[in-house]
Motif scaffolding. Structure first.
Motif, PDB file in Angstrom:
ATOM      1  N   GLY A   1      35.943  63.094  52.751  1.00  0.00           N
ATOM      2  CA  GLY A   1      34.694  63.321  53.463  1.00  0.00           C
ATOM      3  C   GLY A   1      33.446  63.068  52.652  1.00  0.00           C
ATOM      4  N   ILE A   2      33.582  62.417  51.501  1.00  0.00           N
ATOM      5  CA  ILE A   2      32.427  62.104  50.660  1.00  0.00           C
ATOM      6  C   ILE A   2      31.764  60.831  51.194  1.00  0.00           C
ATOM      7  CG2 ILE A   2      31.655  61.607  48.316  1.00  0.00           C
ATOM      8  CD1 ILE A   2      32.866  64.403  48.741  1.00  0.00           C
ATOM      9  N   PRO A   3      30.436  60.800  51.296  1.00  0.00           N
ATOM     10  CA  PRO A   3      29.765  59.577  51.757  1.00  0.00           C
ATOM     11  C   PRO A   3      29.808  58.484  50.696  1.00  0.00           C
ATOM     12  CG  PRO A   3      28.134  61.252  51.180  1.00  0.00           C
ATOM     13  CD  PRO A   3      29.483  61.920  51.088  1.00  0.00           C
ATOM     14  N   VAL A   4      30.546  57.434  50.979  1.00  0.00           N
ATOM     15  CA  VAL A   4      30.709  56.317  50.052  1.00  0.00           C
ATOM     16  C   VAL A   4      30.505  55.007  50.805  1.00  0.00           C
ATOM     17  CG1 VAL A   4      32.380  57.610  48.659  1.00  0.00           C
ATOM     18  CG2 VAL A   4      33.204  56.074  50.454  1.00  0.00           C
ATOM     19  N   ALA A   5      30.297  53.932  50.051  1.00  0.00           N
ATOM     20  CA  ALA A   5      30.388  52.602  50.639  1.00  0.00           C
ATOM     21  C   ALA A   5      31.874  52.329  50.853  1.00  0.00           C
ATOM     22  CB  ALA A   5      29.769  51.562  49.700  1.00  0.00           C
ATOM     23  N   ARG A   6      32.298  52.213  52.097  1.00  0.00           N
ATOM     24  CA  ARG A   6      33.724  52.173  52.411  1.00  0.00           C
ATOM     25  C   ARG A   6      34.392  50.932  51.826  1.00  0.00           C
ATOM     26  NH1 ARG A   6      36.515  49.975  56.740  1.00  0.00           N
ATOM     27  NH2 ARG A   6      34.541  49.481  57.777  1.00  0.00           N
ATOM     28  N   PRO A   7      35.381  51.130  50.909  1.00  0.00           N
ATOM     29  CA  PRO A   7      36.126  49.977  50.397  1.00  0.00           C
ATOM     30  C   PRO A   7      37.116  49.484  51.449  1.00  0.00           C
ATOM     31  CG  PRO A   7      36.938  52.003  49.392  1.00  0.00           C
ATOM     32  CD  PRO A   7      35.814  52.392  50.303  1.00  0.00           C
ATOM     33  N   ILE A   8      37.104  48.191  51.711  1.00  0.00           N
ATOM     34  CA  ILE A   8      37.941  47.623  52.768  1.00  0.00           C
ATOM     35  C   ILE A   8      39.211  47.015  52.195  1.00  0.00           C
ATOM     36  CG2 ILE A   8      38.040  45.875  54.590  1.00  0.00           C
ATOM     37  CD1 ILE A   8      34.994  46.302  54.901  1.00  0.00           C
ATOM     38  N   ARG A   9      39.064  46.180  51.194  1.00  0.00           N
ATOM     39  CA  ARG A   9      40.236  45.631  50.528  1.00  0.00           C
ATOM     40  C   ARG A   9      39.821  44.913  49.258  1.00  0.00           C
ATOM     41  NH1 ARG A   9      40.733  41.698  55.266  1.00  0.00           N
ATOM     42  NH2 ARG A   9      39.905  39.692  54.552  1.00  0.00           N
ATOM     43  N   ARG A  10      40.795  44.678  48.407  1.00  0.00           N
ATOM     44  CA  ARG A  10      40.579  43.896  47.185  1.00  0.00           C
ATOM     45  C   ARG A  10      40.791  42.424  47.484  1.00  0.00           C
ATOM     46  NH1 ARG A  10      43.847  46.327  42.315  1.00  0.00           N
ATOM     47  NH2 ARG A  10      42.831  44.544  41.346  1.00  0.00           N
ATOM     48  N   ILE A  11      40.040  41.594  46.788  1.00  0.00           N
ATOM     49  CA  ILE A  11      40.114  40.163  47.040  1.00  0.00           C
ATOM     50  C   ILE A  11      40.098  39.407  45.716  1.00  0.00           C
ATOM     51  CG2 ILE A  11      38.867  40.412  49.227  1.00  0.00           C
ATOM     52  CD1 ILE A  11      36.459  39.035  47.676  1.00  0.00           C
ATOM     53  N   THR A  12      40.418  38.133  45.783  1.00  0.00           N
ATOM     54  CA  THR A  12      40.145  37.205  44.686  1.00  0.00           C
ATOM     55  C   THR A  12      39.453  35.992  45.283  1.00  0.00           C
ATOM     56  OG1 THR A  12      42.327  36.173  44.907  1.00  0.00           O
ATOM     57  CG2 THR A  12      42.108  37.929  43.273  1.00  0.00           C
ATOM     58  N   VAL A  13      38.525  35.425  44.532  1.00  0.00           N
ATOM     59  CA  VAL A  13      37.871  34.185  44.956  1.00  0.00           C
ATOM     60  C   VAL A  13      37.930  33.195  43.802  1.00  0.00           C
ATOM     61  CG1 VAL A  13      36.321  35.409  46.521  1.00  0.00           C
ATOM     62  CG2 VAL A  13      35.550  34.866  44.210  1.00  0.00           C
ATOM     63  N   LYS A  14      37.903  31.937  44.140  1.00  0.00           N
ATOM     64  CA  LYS A  14      37.907  30.888  43.126  1.00  0.00           C
ATOM     65  C   LYS A  14      36.546  30.215  43.137  1.00  0.00           C
ATOM     66  CE  LYS A  14      41.578  28.551  42.265  1.00  0.00           C
ATOM     67  NZ  LYS A  14      42.741  27.624  42.336  1.00  0.00           N
ATOM     68  N   GLY A  15      35.967  30.082  41.959  1.00  0.00           N
ATOM     69  CA  GLY A  15      34.658  29.467  41.867  1.00  0.00           C
ATOM     70  C   GLY A  15      33.547  30.479  42.079  1.00  0.00           C
ATOM     71  N   GLU A  16      32.312  29.989  41.994  1.00  0.00           N
ATOM     72  CA  GLU A  16      31.144  30.849  42.105  1.00  0.00           C
ATOM     73  C   GLU A  16      30.643  30.882  43.539  1.00  0.00           C
ATOM     74  OE1 GLU A  16      28.347  33.452  40.323  1.00  0.00           O
ATOM     75  OE2 GLU A  16      30.259  32.608  39.663  1.00  0.00           O
TER      76      GLU A  16
END
Length: 299
Positions: free
Chosen positions: A71-86
């Protein structure tokens, strides 16, 4: 107990199918270990630098999920990702080039961080620090998780690596062994730059140093951050830092119900653990502060 921070990255890795292509992302923030990119109106990605190992990334994701579940107000983490490049580079239709970077997809939170709000309107410092203290006490009422690191282990590791003197390190370790332990949720790095001021209230972000432990020790670290400055807090003039830290302690004691003596006993081990040569000109002030704590304890 197996820590969430030790779980392999592949357990959470997912791509960004169905979202705006990364060459359309817009950078909205930069930090020492990561950049924050707006993906669309509802989502942001915190993208870590290539030299950041998997442990703090996994911990930030897992601790954010745990805090939200309490019940703590946080920016809800949705999932972990990887990206290639900038992100923000390349042309439509082109695949990313370059090294892979790890990140976390979050629900977007509107509003500035508390530090920016204070710098823009310094007279707002009093009510805003009061809000920080209230939220901190709320976090500490939540249960910790057996899968999160133990705060006492983190402190012991950092004390052993401290740049303080041998006497200070020995005293901090001895005190750490005598102090009562707990298993409440602790943020580990709560300061004004890690709070967003949204329409739904103050939102705690950056849970990469979260643990299960003692609320008073976590409050002692926030006091140090406010008093001396550091990453995310900026340079703090001595008088301004002392006033801000004192006001935070007053408000936190009121909201948490803890006596100030219960907060004070954690100052020495937390300060020694924090002394790593990161403060520049303020390092001498921290050294004098620790010497004063040693004298108070008659060590």
């Amino acid at each position: 107990m197996k820590h969430l921070a030790a779980r392999p990255m592949s357990a959470h890795q997912q791509g960004m199918d169905g979202f705006t292509p990364q060459h359309h992302w817009t950078m909205i923030g930069q930090g020492a270990s990561a950049d924050v990119w707006a993906v669309d109106e509802s989502h942001v990605v915190k993208l870590f630098r290539a030299d950041v190992n998997d442990v703090p990334i996994a911990l930030e994701y897992a601790a954010g999920l745990w805090a939200e579940a309490q019940g703590i107000p946080v920016a809800r983490p949705i999932r972990r990702i990887t990206v290639k490049g900038e992100p923000g580079e390349g042309k439509p239709g082109e695949g990313g080039a370059g090294a892979e970077r790890s990140g976390i997809l979050f629900a977007h939170v509107d509003g500035p961080d508390m530090l920016s709000a204070i710098l823009h309107r310094p007279f707002r410092m009093w009510p805003l620090i009061r809000r920080l203290a209230r939220l901190h006490a709320r976090i500490h009422r939540a249960a910790g998780s057996g899968d999160l690191p133990r705060q006492v282990d983190v402190l012991r590791h950092r004390i052993l690596r401290s740049r303080a003197g041998e006497a200070e390190i020995s005293a901090a370790l001895a005190l750490l062994d005598r102090l009562p332990q707990d298993s409440r949720l602790v943020h580990g790095d709560l300061h004004p730059a890690n709070l967003l001021l949204s329409s739904r209230g103050a939102i705690a972000i950056d849970w990469a140093q979260a643990a299960s432990g003692v609320p008073a020790a976590d409050a002692a670290r926030t006091e140090l951050l406010l008093r001396f400055g550091g990453a995310g807090v900026g340079r703090v003039p001595p008088l301004a830092g002392a006033i801000t830290a004192h006001w935070y302690r007053h408000c936190y004691a009121r909201f948490s119900g803890l006596r100030r003596s219960e907060l004070d006993i954690w100052r020495l081990p937390v300060a020694v653990a924090w002394q790593r040569g990161q403060l520049g000109a303020a390092e001498a002030r921290l050294t004098r502060w620790i010497s004063g704590l040693m004298a108070q304890a008659s060590i």
